[in-house]
Motif scaffolding. Structure first.
Motif, short mmCIF file in Angstrom:
data_model
loop_
_atom_site.label_atom_id
_atom_site.label_comp_id
_atom_site.label_asym_id
_atom_site.label_seq_id
_atom_site.Cartn_x
_atom_site.Cartn_y
_atom_site.Cartn_z
N GLN A 1 -7.26 4.76 -5.09
CA GLN A 1 -8.55 5.21 -4.55
C GLN A 1 -7.93 6.60 -4.17
OE1 GLN A 1 -8.20 2.21 -2.05
NE2 GLN A 1 -9.97 1.27 -2.54
N GLY A 2 -8.98 7.81 -4.63
CA GLY A 2 -8.60 8.97 -4.32
C GLY A 2 -9.33 9.65 -3.16
N PHE A 3 -8.57 10.50 -2.47
CA PHE A 3 -9.09 11.35 -1.21
C PHE A 3 -8.59 12.66 -1.10
CE2 PHE A 3 -8.54 6.93 -0.15
CZ PHE A 3 -9.62 6.70 0.67
N ALA A 4 -9.28 13.70 -0.65
CA ALA A 4 -8.95 15.12 -0.65
C ALA A 4 -8.01 15.25 0.42
CB ALA A 4 -10.40 15.74 -0.42
N LYS A 5 -8.03 14.66 1.47
CA LYS A 5 -7.27 15.07 2.82
C LYS A 5 -6.21 13.82 2.89
CE LYS A 5 -10.82 17.41 5.16
NZ LYS A 5 -11.57 17.47 6.39
N LYS A 6 -4.93 14.30 3.21
CA LYS A 6 -4.04 13.36 3.59
C LYS A 6 -4.14 12.60 4.89
CE LYS A 6 0.85 13.08 4.08
NZ LYS A 6 2.21 13.52 4.26
N ALA A 7 -4.98 13.00 5.64
CA ALA A 7 -5.18 12.31 6.94
C ALA A 7 -6.36 11.21 6.47
CB ALA A 7 -5.86 13.18 8.03
N ASP A 8 -7.18 11.45 5.73
CA ASP A 8 -8.21 10.39 5.27
C ASP A 8 -7.46 9.32 4.44
OD1 ASP A 8 -10.02 11.95 6.50
OD2 ASP A 8 -10.74 13.04 4.73
N ALA A 9 -6.51 9.83 3.62
CA ALA A 9 -5.86 8.86 2.88
C ALA A 9 -4.85 7.93 3.67
CB ALA A 9 -5.10 9.31 1.70
N GLU A 10 -4.24 8.35 4.64
CA GLU A 10 -3.39 7.52 5.53
C GLU A 10 -4.18 6.74 6.41
OE1 GLU A 10 -0.14 7.31 5.86
OE2 GLU A 10 0.55 8.83 4.44
N ALA A 11 -5.45 7.19 6.89
CA ALA A 11 -6.24 6.54 7.64
C ALA A 11 -6.69 5.13 6.95
CB ALA A 11 -7.41 7.21 8.24
N HIS A 12 -7.12 5.38 5.54
CA HIS A 12 -7.51 4.12 4.75
C HIS A 12 -6.31 3.39 4.65
CE1 HIS A 12 -10.29 2.28 2.23
NE2 HIS A 12 -9.32 2.46 1.15
N ALA A 13 -5.20 3.82 4.31
CA ALA A 13 -4.16 2.94 4.08
C ALA A 13 -3.66 2.29 5.39
CB ALA A 13 -2.73 3.87 3.64
N ASN A 14 -3.59 2.81 6.37
CA ASN A 14 -3.35 2.15 7.52
C ASN A 14 -4.27 1.07 7.88
OD1 ASN A 14 -1.21 3.49 8.19
ND2 ASN A 14 -2.15 5.13 9.51
N ALA A 15 -5.58 1.29 7.54
CA ALA A 15 -6.61 0.09 7.66
C ALA A 15 -6.32 -0.97 6.87
CB ALA A 15 -8.03 0.50 7.44
N ILE A 16 -5.72 -0.82 5.60
CA ILE A 16 -5.52 -1.93 4.80
C ILE A 16 -4.41 -2.57 5.12
CG2 ILE A 16 -4.85 -2.40 2.29
CD1 ILE A 16 -6.59 -0.09 1.44
N ARG A 17 -3.38 -1.63 5.74
CA ARG A 17 -2.07 -2.29 6.16
C ARG A 17 -2.37 -3.44 7.38
NH1 ARG A 17 0.43 2.87 5.48
NH2 ARG A 17 1.42 2.99 3.48
N SER A 18 -3.08 -2.86 8.32
CA SER A 18 -3.41 -3.69 9.32
C SER A 18 -4.20 -5.02 8.86
CB SER A 18 -4.32 -2.82 10.62
OG SER A 18 -5.59 -2.66 9.86
N ARG A 19 -5.17 -4.99 8.11
CA ARG A 19 -5.75 -6.08 7.56
C ARG A 19 -4.62 -6.91 6.80
NH1 ARG A 19 -10.69 -2.81 5.85
NH2 ARG A 19 -9.32 -2.27 4.13
N LEU A 20 -3.86 -6.59 6.03
CA LEU A 20 -2.69 -7.15 5.39
C LEU A 20 -1.86 -7.90 6.33
CD1 LEU A 20 -1.68 -5.14 2.44
CD2 LEU A 20 -3.01 -7.24 2.43
N VAL B 1 0.81 -1.24 0.09
CA VAL B 1 0.03 0.00 -0.10
C VAL B 1 0.95 1.36 -0.11
CG1 VAL B 1 -1.80 1.26 1.10
CG2 VAL B 1 -1.73 -1.15 1.29
N ASN B 2 0.61 1.93 -1.10
CA ASN B 2 1.32 3.34 -0.98
C ASN B 2 0.39 4.47 -1.12
OD1 ASN B 2 4.12 2.13 -1.28
ND2 ASN B 2 3.60 1.43 -3.39
N VAL B 3 0.69 5.59 -0.33
CA VAL B 3 0.03 6.91 -0.35
C VAL B 3 0.85 8.10 -1.21
CG1 VAL B 3 -1.11 8.81 0.83
CG2 VAL B 3 -1.14 6.33 1.59
N ASN B 4 0.20 8.50 -2.50
CA ASN B 4 1.17 9.64 -3.07
C ASN B 4 0.11 10.70 -3.34
OD1 ASN B 4 3.27 7.68 -3.59
ND2 ASN B 4 1.96 6.63 -4.97
N LYS B 5 0.74 11.84 -3.63
CA LYS B 5 -0.07 13.13 -3.98
C LYS B 5 0.07 13.25 -5.62
CE LYS B 5 -0.99 17.80 -2.75
NZ LYS B 5 -0.59 18.99 -1.98
N ARG B 6 -1.24 13.30 -6.16
CA ARG B 6 -1.32 13.34 -7.51
C ARG B 6 -2.33 14.38 -7.91
NH1 ARG B 6 -0.95 7.22 -8.42
NH2 ARG B 6 1.41 7.03 -8.55
#
Length: 83
Positions: free
Chosen positions: A39-58, A13-18
């Motif tokens: 998947q796109g998110f407007a805020k960095k905090a939202d993107a990081e929270a979603h990425a962390n949820a995926i990482r915890s499941r993995l 899982v990676n979080v990038n700004k595009r």
């Protein structure tokens, strides 16, 4: 001659700004190919929270997504909060 094969890379899982948005790219190995879900998110905090949820499941040995709706390209933060 014996051919050597590489072991498949684990999901990542990676979080990038595009383009002013934060994008969560989830790379998942499938049979013979590698799928990338973006998947796109407007805020960095939202993107990081979603990425962390995926990482915890993995890390728990589960699939990166809980539902099929999360795999859609148009998946947004509002959709994540509604689940």
């Amino acid at each position: 001659m014996i051919g050597l094969q590489r072991a498949p890379r684990p999901a990542s899982v990676n979080v990038n700004k595009r383009g002013g948005r934060y994008v969560v790219d989830t790379s998942v190995p499938e049979t013979g190919k590698r799928l990338v879900f973006r998947q796109g998110f407007a805020k960095k905090a939202d993107a990081e929270a979603h990425a962390n949820a995926i990482r915890s499941r993995l890390s728990a040995g589960l699939a990166p997504f809980e539902t099929e709706e999360e795999k859609r390209p148009g998946f947004t933060n509002g959709d994540a909060l509604a689940l």
